[in-house]
Design a protein around this motif. Structure first.
Motif, PDB file in Angstrom:
ATOM      1  N   UNK A  79      55.556 -60.223   8.186  1.00 52.49           N
ATOM      2  CA  UNK A  79      56.290 -61.370   8.910  1.00 52.49           C
ATOM      3  C   UNK A  79      55.896 -62.648   8.287  1.00 52.49           C
TER       4      UNK A  79
ATOM      5  N   UNK B  56      56.605 -66.726   8.808  1.00 57.00           N
ATOM      6  CA  UNK B  56      56.951 -67.722   9.629  1.00 57.00           C
ATOM      7  C   UNK B  56      57.133 -68.967   8.912  1.00 57.00           C
TER       8      UNK B  56
ATOM      9  N   UNK C 275      61.048 -65.402   9.321  1.00 53.26           N
ATOM     10  CA  UNK C 275      61.616 -66.261  10.496  1.00 53.26           C
ATOM     11  C   UNK C 275      61.403 -67.735  10.398  1.00 53.26           C
TER      12      UNK C 275
ATOM     13  N   UNK D 277      68.741 -79.417  19.060  1.00 53.58           N
ATOM     14  CA  UNK D 277      68.892 -77.893  18.987  1.00 53.58           C
ATOM     15  C   UNK D 277      70.199 -77.603  18.229  1.00 53.58           C
ATOM     16  N   UNK D 278      71.349 -78.129  18.620  1.00 51.69           N
ATOM     17  CA  UNK D 278      72.487 -77.711  17.976  1.00 51.69           C
ATOM     18  C   UNK D 278      72.620 -78.093  16.457  1.00 51.69           C
TER      19      UNK D 278
ATOM     20  N   UNK E 141      70.491 -75.911  14.476  1.00 48.16           N
ATOM     21  CA  UNK E 141      71.419 -74.744  14.151  1.00 48.16           C
ATOM     22  C   UNK E 141      72.315 -74.925  12.822  1.00 48.16           C
TER      23      UNK E 141
ATOM     24  N   UNK F 141      70.908 -65.447  12.599  1.00 49.89           N
ATOM     25  CA  UNK F 141      70.524 -65.812  13.741  1.00 49.89           C
ATOM     26  C   UNK F 141      69.370 -65.217  14.395  1.00 49.89           C
ATOM     27  N   UNK F 142      69.283 -63.927  14.111  1.00 47.58           N
ATOM     28  CA  UNK F 142      68.187 -63.335  14.758  1.00 47.58           C
ATOM     29  C   UNK F 142      66.717 -63.684  14.204  1.00 47.58           C
TER      30      UNK F 142
ATOM     31  N   UNK G 296      65.874 -67.034  13.685  1.00 41.45           N
ATOM     32  CA  UNK G 296      65.721 -68.251  14.190  1.00 41.45           C
ATOM     33  C   UNK G 296      65.002 -68.399  15.501  1.00 41.45           C
ATOM     34  N   UNK G 297      63.769 -69.193  15.584  1.00 39.76           N
ATOM     35  CA  UNK G 297      63.312 -69.451  16.800  1.00 39.76           C
ATOM     36  C   UNK G 297      63.010 -70.772  16.924  1.00 39.76           C
ATOM     37  N   UNK G 298      63.521 -71.505  18.094  1.00 40.53           N
ATOM     38  CA  UNK G 298      63.349 -72.699  18.530  1.00 40.53           C
ATOM     39  C   UNK G 298      62.507 -72.834  19.689  1.00 40.53           C
ATOM     40  N   UNK G 299      61.410 -73.464  19.591  1.00 41.30           N
ATOM     41  CA  UNK G 299      60.570 -73.480  20.595  1.00 41.30           C
ATOM     42  C   UNK G 299      59.826 -74.815  20.835  1.00 41.30           C
ATOM     43  N   UNK G 300      58.951 -74.779  22.049  1.00 39.69           N
ATOM     44  CA  UNK G 300      58.116 -76.111  22.024  1.00 39.69           C
ATOM     45  C   UNK G 300      56.793 -75.624  21.413  1.00 39.69           C
TER      46      UNK G 300
ATOM     47  N   UNK H  77      54.231 -67.146  19.162  1.00 37.82           N
ATOM     48  CA  UNK H  77      54.937 -66.734  18.229  1.00 37.82           C
ATOM     49  C   UNK H  77      53.977 -65.959  17.222  1.00 37.82           C
ATOM     50  N   UNK H  78      54.281 -64.791  16.971  1.00 31.56           N
ATOM     51  CA  UNK H  78      53.320 -64.076  16.035  1.00 31.56           C
ATOM     52  C   UNK H  78      53.824 -63.598  14.788  1.00 31.56           C
TER      53      UNK H  78
END
Lengths: 173, 173
Positions: free
Chosen positions: B5, B7, B83, B95-96, B99, B111-112, B114-118, B123-124
């Motif tokens: 995996x 990132x 990812x 955000x949008x 995307x 889309x699976x 994609x990770x939007x985070x703070x 995340x691993x």
């Protein structure tokens, strides 16, 4: 001791997705569904106009909040390293709406603790509260299955069931 | 064997944040910065109007793509479980836009993935490519530090440096 990391799902746990689908379906068709009518069916599929509504403006932003969720979440943010983990990528219009929904109802959840993703298997934590088996089944930590119509008739897949936020408080606080 | 995996960060790795800040700063003030002028300073702080620009419409959506990123990312998506992991929560207007930026330049990233985070520590993965120490230093897998002006003068903190996408291809393909 470090706080345990608690991951909390939004739709179907913090947000009352079924109440929203039923309200929007009624507004569109005049037909009033009840939760008993849609047992065992995926939320979006359960309502004739479900696939339309998830793309409509304000659908996610105006979701009702689950009873007792705000006060219990507030307490959980003190007891745990709490992250919101929500699947938002399939419906990208939900991204800003979900953010504003959190700001409105859960302003005490810092932006650093918000994760919008597609596949939750990439997120690590100690505890996960979710209503979908696809998220719970691959999670390596402790899992709580939040009962919702789509999972109400299923076996628990080995997850501990919670029916509402008071039960979450009992188990986690 | 399962794919590893991988990132991949967006800003400063896939997207040329500095080119964008320099263009927007020039448009706002007529002053042309060069990368050499902003070595060692956080991107947003490095430009007088940086804090304003990150809240402006279209700033994130119109980011230039890093040279060779598209073609090499396309190959990486076959070789790895790839990812996108991007910090988007501090500036929710992004955000949008982020995307749509992905849809425009990297439509092959589902889309699976994609990770939007703070905070990325949640995340691993096996490998992380990022330009910020705050993300790399807490990551338990293999780390690649993408050289950008803000980190150019720092020690590597034990991460392997890559200067561009051709170097990523050499190391990972």
């Amino acid at each position: 001791m470090d706080k345990k990391r608690l991951l909390v799902d939004m739709d179907g746990v913090m947000a009352d997705v079924y109440a929203q689908f039923m309200a929007w379906e009624f507004r569109a068709t005049g037909i009033q569904y009840r939760r008993e009518d849609v047992i065992g069916v995926d939320e979006v599929q359960a309502f004739p106009n479900g696939k339309k509504h998830v793309y409509q403006k304000y659908f996610f932003e105006s979701m009702p909040v689950m009873e007792n969720a705000v006060e219990i979440m507030r307490q959980l943010t003190h007891a745990y390293e709490l992250f919101i983990v929500t699947a938002a990528m399939e419906f990208p219009n939900s991204l800003p709406e979900k953010y504003r929904w959190l700001d409105t109802h859960f302003p005490f959840i810092h932006w650093k603790r918000r994760v919008f993703c597609g596949d939750k298997s990439v997120i690590q934590g100690d505890i996960l509260i979710d209503d979908h088996f696809k998220n719970l089944d691959t999670f390596s930590g402790k899992t709580y299955l939040f009962t919702q119509p789509h999972n109400a008739n299923s076996t628990d897949h080995g997850h501990e069931r919670v029916a509402n936020w008071l039960e979450i408080a009992e188990k986690l606080l």
